[in-house]
Enzyme design. Sequence first.
Site, mmCIF file in Angstrom:
data_model
loop_
_atom_site.group_PDB
_atom_site.id
_atom_site.type_symbol
_atom_site.label_atom_id
_atom_site.label_comp_id
_atom_site.label_asym_id
_atom_site.label_seq_id
_atom_site.Cartn_x
_atom_site.Cartn_y
_atom_site.Cartn_z
ATOM 1 N N PRO A 9 0.797 -1.225 0.000
ATOM 2 C CA PRO A 9 0.000 0.000 0.000
ATOM 3 C C PRO A 9 0.832 1.278 0.000
ATOM 4 C CG PRO A 9 -0.133 -1.113 2.126
ATOM 5 C CD PRO A 9 0.527 -2.064 1.176
ATOM 6 N N ASN A 10 0.360 2.221 -0.778
ATOM 7 C CA ASN A 10 0.909 3.584 -0.866
ATOM 8 C C ASN A 10 2.240 3.692 -1.605
ATOM 9 O OD1 ASN A 10 -1.266 4.802 0.655
ATOM 10 N ND2 ASN A 10 -0.414 3.745 2.436
ATOM 11 N N ARG A 17 4.227 11.057 -1.675
ATOM 12 C CA ARG A 17 4.113 10.881 -0.230
ATOM 13 C C ARG A 17 5.437 11.192 0.476
ATOM 14 N NH1 ARG A 17 4.778 4.455 1.192
ATOM 15 N NH2 ARG A 17 3.977 5.203 3.181
ATOM 16 N N TYR A 22 10.893 9.309 1.625
ATOM 17 C CA TYR A 22 10.984 8.371 0.507
ATOM 18 C C TYR A 22 11.625 8.956 -0.758
ATOM 19 C CZ TYR A 22 7.845 5.728 3.510
ATOM 20 O OH TYR A 22 7.308 5.059 4.574
ATOM 21 N N ASN A 74 7.917 -5.586 -0.660
ATOM 22 C CA ASN A 74 7.884 -4.442 0.252
ATOM 23 C C ASN A 74 6.418 -4.338 0.686
ATOM 24 O OD1 ASN A 74 7.716 -2.040 1.580
ATOM 25 N ND2 ASN A 74 8.929 -0.877 0.113
ATOM 26 N N ALA A 77 3.015 -0.673 5.060
ATOM 27 C CA ALA A 77 2.615 -0.708 6.473
ATOM 28 C C ALA A 77 2.127 -2.085 6.918
ATOM 29 C CB ALA A 77 1.538 0.349 6.728
ATOM 30 N N HIS A 80 4.058 -4.305 9.461
ATOM 31 C CA HIS A 80 4.074 -4.163 10.915
ATOM 32 C C HIS A 80 2.937 -4.891 11.629
ATOM 33 C CE1 HIS A 80 7.070 -1.375 9.635
ATOM 34 N NE2 HIS A 80 6.178 -0.578 9.061
ATOM 35 N N ASP A 87 1.603 -15.380 6.944
ATOM 36 C CA ASP A 87 1.219 -16.770 6.676
ATOM 37 C C ASP A 87 1.313 -17.098 5.189
ATOM 38 O OD1 ASP A 87 0.810 -17.069 9.356
ATOM 39 O OD2 ASP A 87 -1.386 -17.229 9.246
ATOM 40 N N GLU A 98 12.520 -9.364 1.976
ATOM 41 C CA GLU A 98 11.712 -8.187 2.305
ATOM 42 C C GLU A 98 12.570 -6.935 2.116
ATOM 43 O OE1 GLU A 98 8.984 -8.294 5.684
ATOM 44 O OE2 GLU A 98 10.010 -6.528 6.482
ATOM 45 N N HIS A 100 12.667 -2.591 2.312
ATOM 46 C CA HIS A 100 12.074 -1.299 2.688
ATOM 47 C C HIS A 100 12.969 -0.195 2.163
ATOM 48 C CE1 HIS A 100 9.096 -3.182 5.151
ATOM 49 N NE2 HIS A 100 10.051 -3.973 5.608
ATOM 50 N N SER A 102 12.990 2.930 3.266
ATOM 51 C CA SER A 102 13.502 3.681 4.416
ATOM 52 C C SER A 102 14.071 2.708 5.453
ATOM 53 C CB SER A 102 12.374 4.502 5.046
ATOM 54 O OG SER A 102 11.374 3.641 5.574
ATOM 55 N N ARG A 107 13.045 4.738 12.542
ATOM 56 C CA ARG A 107 11.831 5.564 12.465
ATOM 57 C C ARG A 107 10.965 5.315 13.710
ATOM 58 N NH1 ARG A 107 9.123 5.023 6.807
ATOM 59 N NH2 ARG A 107 8.029 6.860 7.606
ATOM 60 N N ARG A 111 7.297 0.941 13.607
ATOM 61 C CA ARG A 111 7.916 0.416 12.386
ATOM 62 C C ARG A 111 9.099 -0.511 12.688
ATOM 63 N NH1 ARG A 111 5.501 3.696 8.337
ATOM 64 N NH2 ARG A 111 5.110 5.774 9.142
HETATM 65 C C1 DQA Z 1 8.107 1.130 3.888
HETATM 66 C C2 DQA Z 1 8.179 1.379 5.405
HETATM 67 C C3 DQA Z 1 6.821 1.177 6.047
HETATM 68 O O1 DQA Z 1 6.896 1.425 7.441
HETATM 69 C C4 DQA Z 1 5.809 2.133 5.451
HETATM 70 O O2 DQA Z 1 4.530 1.893 5.997
HETATM 71 C C5 DQA Z 1 5.779 2.069 3.965
HETATM 72 C C6 DQA Z 1 7.040 1.994 3.236
HETATM 73 C C7 DQA Z 1 9.455 1.454 3.194
HETATM 74 O O3 DQA Z 1 9.618 1.043 2.055
HETATM 75 O O4 DQA Z 1 10.315 2.118 3.781
HETATM 76 O O5 DQA Z 1 4.726 2.186 3.342
HETATM 77 O O6 DQA Z 1 7.808 -0.218 3.672
#
Ligand code: DQA
Length: 147
Positions: A9-10, A17, A22, A74, A77, A80, A87, A98, A100, A102, A107, A111
Amino acid sequence: MRIIVLNGPNLNFLGIREVGVYGTSGYEELVSSIKEKAEKMGIQVDVYQRNSEGELIDLIQQAYHEKAEGIIINPGAYTHYSYALHDALASVSMPKVEVHLSNIHKREAFRHVSVTAPACDGQIAGLGFLGYQLAMEAIMEHYEKRD
Ligand code: DQA
């Protein structure tokens, strides 16, 4: 060899954002950098972005059915708190990394915990777009060493 990259998401809002966290590069630039690296490495890559948990789970199951050789995820959110994604990842045995953008560990406290990372082989955080490229190299290395 084929790898699936899943962005949660996002992440489609990169460049819009929280640019202080980012950066100003957009999602399309992330996708291009992944595809460029894959081409250089001679591997096939399918890159997806989904805002909903269920669709990310469907794509993990699809990667299994299609016998993909690795997953880079990735989870945004969902990282978390999504036990459902944990699963789904734990259900499939191909290499999983995985990523990320950031450094989640420096942070907000919420997170610092990843419930999805324990279902993956490794985690890369804080290296921006480079993290995806390093994850591809890790999966490639694993693939070349297979029996
Ligand atoms: C993220 C870090 C997450 O905490 C955050 O909710 C994201 C982006 C990252 O790529 O740094 O949406 O996964």
